[in-house]
Motif scaffolding. Structure first.
Motif, PDB file in Angstrom:
ATOM      1  N   MET A 130      50.225  26.437  30.332  1.00 56.89           N
ATOM      2  CA  MET A 130      51.110  26.371  31.495  1.00 56.89           C
ATOM      3  C   MET A 130      52.409  25.674  31.128  1.00 56.89           C
ATOM      4  O   MET A 130      53.496  26.092  31.570  1.00 56.89           O
ATOM      5  N   SER A 131      52.335  24.620  30.311  1.00 64.16           N
ATOM      6  CA  SER A 131      53.560  23.957  29.876  1.00 64.16           C
ATOM      7  C   SER A 131      54.432  24.923  29.090  1.00 64.16           C
ATOM      8  O   SER A 131      55.658  24.978  29.273  1.00 64.16           O
ATOM      9  N   PHE A 136      46.446  20.485  38.012  1.00 65.26           N
ATOM     10  CA  PHE A 136      47.166  19.873  36.904  1.00 65.26           C
ATOM     11  C   PHE A 136      47.585  18.459  37.301  1.00 65.26           C
ATOM     12  O   PHE A 136      48.198  18.268  38.355  1.00 65.26           O
ATOM     13  N   VAL A 137      47.262  17.494  36.449  1.00 64.91           N
ATOM     14  CA  VAL A 137      47.662  16.109  36.706  1.00 64.91           C
ATOM     15  C   VAL A 137      48.597  15.583  35.618  1.00 64.91           C
ATOM     16  O   VAL A 137      49.215  14.535  35.782  1.00 64.91           O
ATOM     17  N   GLN A 189      55.709  21.360  39.292  1.00 64.02           N
ATOM     18  CA  GLN A 189      56.055  22.755  39.022  1.00 64.02           C
ATOM     19  C   GLN A 189      54.870  23.517  38.424  1.00 64.02           C
ATOM     20  O   GLN A 189      54.701  24.709  38.685  1.00 64.02           O
ATOM     21  N   MET A 190      54.055  22.848  37.624  1.00 66.35           N
ATOM     22  CA  MET A 190      52.870  23.485  37.049  1.00 66.35           C
ATOM     23  C   MET A 190      51.930  23.964  38.147  1.00 66.35           C
ATOM     24  O   MET A 190      51.427  25.097  38.117  1.00 66.35           O
ATOM     25  N   ASN A 191      51.702  23.108  39.122  1.00 61.30           N
ATOM     26  CA  ASN A 191      50.807  23.479  40.223  1.00 61.30           C
ATOM     27  C   ASN A 191      51.415  24.564  41.099  1.00 61.30           C
ATOM     28  O   ASN A 191      50.717  25.478  41.555  1.00 61.30           O
ATOM     29  N   GLU A 192      52.725  24.476  41.329  1.00 64.43           N
ATOM     30  CA  GLU A 192      53.384  25.519  42.119  1.00 64.43           C
ATOM     31  C   GLU A 192      53.356  26.858  41.389  1.00 64.43           C
ATOM     32  O   GLU A 192      53.135  27.918  41.993  1.00 64.43           O
ATOM     33  N   LYS A 193      53.585  26.819  40.069  1.00 65.77           N
ATOM     34  CA  LYS A 193      53.595  28.063  39.292  1.00 65.77           C
ATOM     35  C   LYS A 193      52.211  28.701  39.267  1.00 65.77           C
ATOM     36  O   LYS A 193      52.087  29.933  39.322  1.00 65.77           O
TER      37      LYS A 193
END
Length: 444
Positions: A64-65, A162-163, A145-149
């Protein structure tokens, strides 16, 4: 008595056939808590084991990153040759040798490309956070942004959390974990969600494999060529160019992971004979096991499935070769598929598929006609594969094997005189039809 015995034998045989698992599936006894195998083109699930259990994913997080880094590159928000600032926290974390890292200095210049390669090849944790801070200002904002994506990509929000940007347990971040997350928190995902992420990454940014497939590369950590040249060896030991007992033909990605909570995990992908598949194994015992179990999955996929063309380009279904046209010089137009319709098929099940025409009702008027004018190649619907067994399952609920159906020719709008004559013809045709019906009624 003979009839009763015969009936019992038939019943026993029927139950045995129904309840006996597919031989290929039964032979695939994976030493992993969760696993999935997916066709990377269609999203069709080829194998699954406990795929909805939400488990720690460790450094598989970095997929994801990487997605967000490549997205920022693609949108022009950062460039490959841009320099990346190294904060005090990142400097300190990069020297944490118990973790996967390359040492970073604050008096030396690293480009986005330098750090991205250390992330994709060597799973460098401090490098990941440095890029996160560059793109969104802080790791906290990057995690948001990771969680939104994830949600934007269609992954069920209950299947991931994602934390942090790295996949480490938050306690390993030296007290600098993202705001709003617990000190013992760890990134979580199901095997299904992990495969969905890998699928989206390969679909949207296939160039990720250009770096993920690099077996070894030197990282210039500082100006001293004797002491600050770090040889990065890819943690993906299945790459054919890495000389280990795990190398596997066709493997060119994607991401390993390990924490004490996650165990050893691996998201792999391999390409053979125009068929790319994605595998995920979670919570295997050792580093060796994650590759051994992945090899079993990939063998299963390549040995039991193949990509075949079921319907060629230009295919039209019998009885549905034309659609009517309104207001055009022609009354109808031919339609056909604009490309071949292929799919991944289990060996021996090629005959279970048929094609169905699905017209786009938004393109048609109330009478089911395509209104002129339009050009050749106008999309009017799709040719969709259906299976006799209805056992097909895909990563996302909206996925299916289909290709566009388009018009074979263009049709110009008819002139006013032609339309008037058609109206007159229709008027007299209606009168004639009414007269015939009336006379027929007299003698019926």
């Amino acid at each position: 008595m003979k009839k009763i015995v015969a009936m019992l034998m038939v019943f026993t045989l029927t139950v045995t056939l129904v309840m006996q698992p597919n031989k290929a599936d039964a032979a695939l006894d994976l030493a992993a808590e969760s696993a999935i195998l997916v066709d990377a083109e269609s999203g069709k699930i080829l194998y699954q084991k406990n795929i909805d259990a939400v488990l720690p994913i460790a450094s598989m997080t970095k997929m994801m990153s990487e997605y967000l880094i490549l997205e920022a590159i693609d949108e022009g928000r950062i460039t490959w040759d841009q320099s990346v600032p190294i904060s005090d926290h990142i400097r300190q974390l990069s020297l944490y040798t118990a973790l996967s890292n390359v040492p970073l200095r604050q008096d030396y210049t690293y480009t986005v490309k330098d750090l991205y390669e250390s992330v994709a090849i060597y799973s460098a944790n401090a490098s990941t956070i440095a890029l996160a801070e560059l793109i969104y200002g802080s790791e906290t904002a990057f995690v948001e942004q990771m969680n939104e994506k994830g949600t934007e990509l269609g992954i069920d929000r209950e299947d991931f959390e994602f934390v942090n940007t790295t996949g480490l347990n938050n306690r390993d971040l030296l007290g600098n974990h993202p705001d709003g997350t617990g000190e013992e928190a760890e990134n979580m995902m199901s095997a299904r969600a992990t495969a969905q992420l890998a699928y989206a990454l390969l679909r949207d940014y296939p160039e990720v494999l250009d770096t993920a497939s690099i077996p070894t590369k030197v990282f210039e950590a500082g100006p001293d060529p004797d002491t600050e040249r770090i040889m990065m060896t890819n943690w993906n030991w299945m790459l054919p160019t890495i000389e280990t007992q795990h190398d596997y033909e066709g493997v060119d990605g994607l991401k390993t992971g390990f924490t004490s909570a996650a165990g050893n995990a691996f998201t792999g992908t391999a390409l053979r004979d125009d068929m790319r598949i994605i595998s995920v194994v979670m919570r295997t015992e050792t580093r060796y096991d994650r590759f051994n179990e992945t090899a079993k999955l990939l063998d299963y996929g390549f040995n039991n499935f193949k990509k075949i063309e079921l319907f060629s380009e230009g295919h039209s279904l019998e009885g549905e070769e034309f659609i009517p046209v309104a207001s055009g010089k022609e009354r109808e137009v031919g339609i056909s598929s604009n490309q071949a319709l292929s799919t991944i098929v289990r060996n021996g099940q090629e005959d279970q598929y048929e094609a169905t025409l699905v017209l786009d009702q938004d393109k048609l008027n109330g009478d089911g006609e395509l209104v002129a004018p339009f050009e050749a190649g106008e999309r009017v619907g799709s040719l969709t594969l259906t299976s006799d067994t209805n056992e097909e399952e895909y990563l996302f609920s909206n996925q299916k094997d289909e290709v566009d159906v388009v018009t074979d020719a263009g049709v110009e709008k008819a002139g006013w005189f032609s339309m008037m004559m058609r109206g007159i013809g229709g008027f007299f045709s209606g009168i004639w039809t009414s007269a015939v019906d009336m006379v027929t009624g007299w003698f019926s």
